[in-house]
Design a protein around this motif. Sequence first.
Motif, PDB file in Angstrom:
ATOM      1  N   ILE A  34      35.226  36.725  48.618  1.00  0.00           N
ATOM      2  CA  ILE A  34      36.171  36.938  47.528  1.00  0.00           C
ATOM      3  C   ILE A  34      36.609  35.578  47.012  1.00  0.00           C
ATOM      4  CG2 ILE A  34      38.413  37.909  46.876  1.00  0.00           C
ATOM      5  CD1 ILE A  34      38.070  39.958  49.090  1.00  0.00           C
ATOM      6  N   HIS A  35      36.201  35.259  45.800  1.00  0.00           N
ATOM      7  CA  HIS A  35      36.488  33.941  45.225  1.00  0.00           C
ATOM      8  C   HIS A  35      37.870  33.937  44.580  1.00  0.00           C
ATOM      9  CE1 HIS A  35      32.418  32.354  45.899  1.00  0.00           C
ATOM     10  NE2 HIS A  35      32.029  33.594  45.667  1.00  0.00           N
ATOM     11  N   ARG A  36      38.473  32.736  44.552  1.00  0.00           N
ATOM     12  CA  ARG A  36      39.873  32.622  44.142  1.00  0.00           C
ATOM     13  C   ARG A  36      40.080  31.657  42.979  1.00  0.00           C
ATOM     14  NH1 ARG A  36      42.385  31.129  49.888  1.00  0.00           N
ATOM     15  NH2 ARG A  36      44.200  30.742  48.572  1.00  0.00           N
ATOM     16  N   GLY A  37      39.013  31.298  42.274  1.00  0.00           N
ATOM     17  CA  GLY A  37      39.122  30.323  41.195  1.00  0.00           C
ATOM     18  C   GLY A  37      39.979  30.810  40.045  1.00  0.00           C
ATOM     19  N   LEU A  38      40.623  29.878  39.350  1.00  0.00           N
ATOM     20  CA  LEU A  38      41.515  30.202  38.249  1.00  0.00           C
ATOM     21  C   LEU A  38      40.801  30.966  37.140  1.00  0.00           C
ATOM     22  CD1 LEU A  38      44.401  29.795  37.123  1.00  0.00           C
ATOM     23  CD2 LEU A  38      43.576  27.681  36.052  1.00  0.00           C
ATOM     24  N   ASP A  39      39.581  30.550  36.796  1.00  0.00           N
ATOM     25  CA  ASP A  39      38.860  31.223  35.724  1.00  0.00           C
ATOM     26  C   ASP A  39      38.557  32.676  36.068  1.00  0.00           C
ATOM     27  OD1 ASP A  39      38.928  28.990  34.193  1.00  0.00           O
ATOM     28  OD2 ASP A  39      36.870  28.365  34.582  1.00  0.00           O
ATOM     29  N   ARG A  40      38.238  32.943  37.312  1.00  0.00           N
ATOM     30  CA  ARG A  40      37.951  34.322  37.712  1.00  0.00           C
ATOM     31  C   ARG A  40      39.195  35.199  37.588  1.00  0.00           C
ATOM     32  NH1 ARG A  40      33.236  35.000  41.133  1.00  0.00           N
ATOM     33  NH2 ARG A  40      32.154  33.014  41.401  1.00  0.00           N
ATOM     34  N   ARG A  41      40.351  34.611  37.823  1.00  0.00           N
ATOM     35  CA  ARG A  41      41.588  35.387  37.823  1.00  0.00           C
ATOM     36  C   ARG A  41      42.130  35.639  36.430  1.00  0.00           C
ATOM     37  NH1 ARG A  41      43.626  31.295  41.198  1.00  0.00           N
ATOM     38  NH2 ARG A  41      45.420  31.132  39.800  1.00  0.00           N
ATOM     39  N   THR A  42      41.810  34.808  35.474  1.00  0.00           N
ATOM     40  CA  THR A  42      42.494  34.879  34.189  1.00  0.00           C
ATOM     41  C   THR A  42      41.614  35.318  33.022  1.00  0.00           C
ATOM     42  OG1 THR A  42      42.079  32.517  33.858  1.00  0.00           O
ATOM     43  CG2 THR A  42      44.195  33.142  34.830  1.00  0.00           C
ATOM     44  N   ARG A  43      40.361  35.571  33.272  1.00  0.00           N
ATOM     45  CA  ARG A  43      39.473  36.017  32.187  1.00  0.00           C
ATOM     46  C   ARG A  43      39.238  37.532  32.208  1.00  0.00           C
ATOM     47  NH1 ARG A  43      37.408  31.532  29.668  1.00  0.00           N
ATOM     48  NH2 ARG A  43      37.492  29.602  30.875  1.00  0.00           N
ATOM     49  N   GLY A  44      39.965  38.218  33.075  1.00  0.00           N
ATOM     50  CA  GLY A  44      39.820  39.665  33.179  1.00  0.00           C
ATOM     51  C   GLY A  44      40.024  40.103  34.617  1.00  0.00           C
ATOM     52  N   GLU A  45      39.450  41.224  34.956  1.00  0.00           N
ATOM     53  CA  GLU A  45      39.608  41.754  36.305  1.00  0.00           C
ATOM     54  C   GLU A  45      38.978  40.826  37.336  1.00  0.00           C
ATOM     55  OE1 GLU A  45      38.604  45.851  38.830  1.00  0.00           O
ATOM     56  OE2 GLU A  45      37.833  45.569  36.805  1.00  0.00           O
TER      57      GLU A  45
ATOM     58  N   ARG B 198      38.436  40.375  41.849  1.00  0.00           N
ATOM     59  CA  ARG B 198      38.597  41.017  43.156  1.00  0.00           C
ATOM     60  C   ARG B 198      39.843  40.512  43.871  1.00  0.00           C
ATOM     61  NH1 ARG B 198      33.796  39.783  46.515  1.00  0.00           N
ATOM     62  NH2 ARG B 198      34.580  41.389  47.936  1.00  0.00           N
ATOM     63  N   VAL B 199      40.134  39.231  43.743  1.00  0.00           N
ATOM     64  CA  VAL B 199      41.310  38.706  44.430  1.00  0.00           C
ATOM     65  C   VAL B 199      42.590  39.277  43.819  1.00  0.00           C
ATOM     66  CG1 VAL B 199      41.542  36.606  43.017  1.00  0.00           C
ATOM     67  CG2 VAL B 199      42.371  36.625  45.384  1.00  0.00           C
TER      68      VAL B 199
ATOM     69  N   VAL C  34      46.389  44.594  38.093  1.00  0.00           N
ATOM     70  CA  VAL C  34      46.985  45.924  38.198  1.00  0.00           C
ATOM     71  C   VAL C  34      46.267  46.767  39.235  1.00  0.00           C
ATOM     72  CG1 VAL C  34      47.692  45.859  35.776  1.00  0.00           C
ATOM     73  CG2 VAL C  34      45.509  46.928  36.385  1.00  0.00           C
ATOM     74  N   SER C  35      46.969  47.800  39.697  1.00  0.00           N
ATOM     75  CA  SER C  35      46.392  48.832  40.551  1.00  0.00           C
ATOM     76  C   SER C  35      46.972  50.164  40.099  1.00  0.00           C
ATOM     77  CB  SER C  35      46.736  48.586  42.026  1.00  0.00           C
ATOM     78  OG  SER C  35      46.158  49.572  42.857  1.00  0.00           O
ATOM     79  N   GLY C  36      46.128  51.205  40.103  1.00  0.00           N
ATOM     80  CA  GLY C  36      46.550  52.519  39.645  1.00  0.00           C
ATOM     81  C   GLY C  36      46.440  52.690  38.148  1.00  0.00           C
ATOM     82  N   MET C  37      45.970  51.680  37.453  1.00  0.00           N
ATOM     83  CA  MET C  37      45.857  51.714  35.990  1.00  0.00           C
ATOM     84  C   MET C  37      44.489  51.216  35.543  1.00  0.00           C
ATOM     85  SD  MET C  37      49.435  50.138  34.512  1.00  0.00           S
ATOM     86  CE  MET C  37      49.698  48.846  35.745  1.00  0.00           C
TER      87      MET C  37
ATOM     88  N   GLN D  31      36.732  45.913  45.503  1.00  0.00           N
ATOM     89  CA  GLN D  31      35.656  45.642  44.562  1.00  0.00           C
ATOM     90  C   GLN D  31      36.197  45.691  43.131  1.00  0.00           C
ATOM     91  OE1 GLN D  31      32.698  44.682  45.534  1.00  0.00           O
ATOM     92  NE2 GLN D  31      33.098  45.057  47.728  1.00  0.00           N
ATOM     93  N   MET D  32      35.352  45.323  42.190  1.00  0.00           N
ATOM     94  CA  MET D  32      35.697  45.482  40.771  1.00  0.00           C
ATOM     95  C   MET D  32      35.604  46.970  40.441  1.00  0.00           C
ATOM     96  SD  MET D  32      36.105  42.283  39.642  1.00  0.00           S
ATOM     97  CE  MET D  32      35.567  41.949  37.979  1.00  0.00           C
ATOM     98  N   GLY D  33      36.552  47.452  39.616  1.00  0.00           N
ATOM     99  CA  GLY D  33      36.565  48.886  39.336  1.00  0.00           C
ATOM    100  C   GLY D  33      36.893  49.249  37.910  1.00  0.00           C
ATOM    101  N   GLY D  34      36.707  48.309  36.970  1.00  0.00           N
ATOM    102  CA  GLY D  34      36.966  48.619  35.569  1.00  0.00           C
ATOM    103  C   GLY D  34      38.437  48.737  35.224  1.00  0.00           C
ATOM    104  N   ARG D  35      39.283  48.064  35.973  1.00  0.00           N
ATOM    105  CA  ARG D  35      40.722  48.158  35.695  1.00  0.00           C
ATOM    106  C   ARG D  35      41.097  47.464  34.399  1.00  0.00           C
ATOM    107  NH1 ARG D  35      43.368  47.057  41.729  1.00  0.00           N
ATOM    108  NH2 ARG D  35      41.826  48.292  42.893  1.00  0.00           N
ATOM    109  N   LEU D  36      40.475  46.337  34.109  1.00  0.00           N
ATOM    110  CA  LEU D  36      40.697  45.604  32.868  1.00  0.00           C
ATOM    111  C   LEU D  36      39.384  45.608  32.100  1.00  0.00           C
ATOM    112  CD1 LEU D  36      42.744  42.555  34.251  1.00  0.00           C
ATOM    113  CD2 LEU D  36      43.614  44.700  33.322  1.00  0.00           C
ATOM    114  N   GLN D  37      39.357  46.313  30.978  1.00  0.00           N
ATOM    115  CA  GLN D  37      38.109  46.527  30.255  1.00  0.00           C
ATOM    116  C   GLN D  37      38.158  45.846  28.893  1.00  0.00           C
ATOM    117  OE1 GLN D  37      37.454  50.761  30.081  1.00  0.00           O
ATOM    118  NE2 GLN D  37      37.618  51.013  32.311  1.00  0.00           N
ATOM    119  N   ASP D  38      37.208  44.949  28.683  1.00  0.00           N
ATOM    120  CA  ASP D  38      37.054  44.230  27.432  1.00  0.00           C
ATOM    121  C   ASP D  38      36.200  45.085  26.485  1.00  0.00           C
ATOM    122  OD1 ASP D  38      36.347  42.566  25.376  1.00  0.00           O
ATOM    123  OD2 ASP D  38      35.671  40.912  26.630  1.00  0.00           O
TER     124      ASP D  38
END
Length: 454
Positions: free
Chosen positions: A277-288, A290-291, A372-375, A446-453
């Motif tokens: 599970i990677h923790r880089g800033l770009d992974r966290r702020t460009r969408g969904e 795992r972290v 988010v979770s649950g959304m 895992q990734m689950g489509g919580r934030l969809q572009d």
Amino acid sequence: MSIRLLHYSDIENACDDPVRMGRLAGTIRSIRGEDAVVAGTGDNTAPGVLAHYYEGHQAMPFFRAVSTDVETVGNHDFDFGTAPILDVISKSPQEWIVANVFEGESEDERGVPFAGLDGTTVLHRDGRRVGFVGVIDPATPRIAPTGASELNVASPVESVRTAVSELGDSVDHFVVLAHLRSDLETAVAAVEGVDVVLGGHVHTERHEIADGTLVVRPGANGQVVWEVELFDGTCSPSATRHSTAEGPLDESVADTTREQLSDVGLLETVATVDDPIHRGLDRRTRGESRVGNLVANAYRWTADTDVSFVHNGGLREGRPLSGEVTAGEVASVHPFGGTVEVLHVTGEQLRALLEAAFRPHREDGRLWHGDVSGMTVEYDPAAGRLIGVAVNGQSLEAGREYSLATNSYVVYSDDWPIPHETTVDSFGLPFKTVADYAREEGITVQMGGRLQDC
């Protein structure tokens, strides 16, 4: 001959990682030498998981190992109030300086210098004199409310200008230790007489010439040390980047960090992760990410709510979670205090929160400042708007009430549109919540489509 400045900043949760701390110390010690000045530019005592147990004192073995010479404070150094950082200041080897922080009241309405600290100092190397001034972000009283809300922070630009004027011809070089956002960092570089700005606060690296002044910033978490050379004569300062990942390991510092983690029960293995599970800033702020999903799941799990929201500015970088993961490693993902809070909000209020987290105007491509979770949330980056929100598969209803788990920063900060009077319950520390979740539920997120572009 030259004078060298060895610059670190924003160590933060590197203090929770024996290898990173060992390599940071080892890198500095390997290049130190008698002509060098070791300088820090704030947020080197907090945030972090160990910081909560030691209130910043976990950084002391590092300070002593590298024999830091001079340092300024950062906003997170006030995370536990003023008393702990004052105790660190009194016991650490370096001289602490800050020119634009005041407390109490006086005739000029600014108060007296914080803790009686000097704003400047002059260090001698190779027969030459190097002047230093320390300045921090004026937003500190707002973003570090626990220990800094009563402080007065003056203009860093004016403070630097005054320091240059006062030291004048008594120094051969003038260096700013700046814990500032980027625009203010650039502004102090433009002050006449400044030779170098050593920056902190912002978690991205910087190396450039601004208004004829060298500006460097190592980024966060002990991954980089800058070596700046100040030359006698007409040569401009130069800078060399040192990656600590390639540096020697200081076994003593690494062992001390392990002992600190062990003493507070953070070396316990709580989960096994096969897919890192990677923790880089770009992974966290460009969408969904795992972290982000991991932390949001933990909030919702501990509070048993319909949905959860995590401000991802409160997540921190570090080595990927992989293999056998300890409690300390999981907790270091989200190493802040406060509490997990439960609120009852309407669908309209929940949508307003999500709209505040979606910031497509950012030039750096960082779209999302929440997880988010649950959304599930659909958004259109080109149009700069949310398209739809669903809670557990059902479209969000504006007038319906939902239970929301988030943290106290989101609830009480002016940065987020949350009506804090709707709070109905409080749970434990966020970093403990994430560690407990990993211990009980594992880390199979895992990734689950919580934030969809769209």
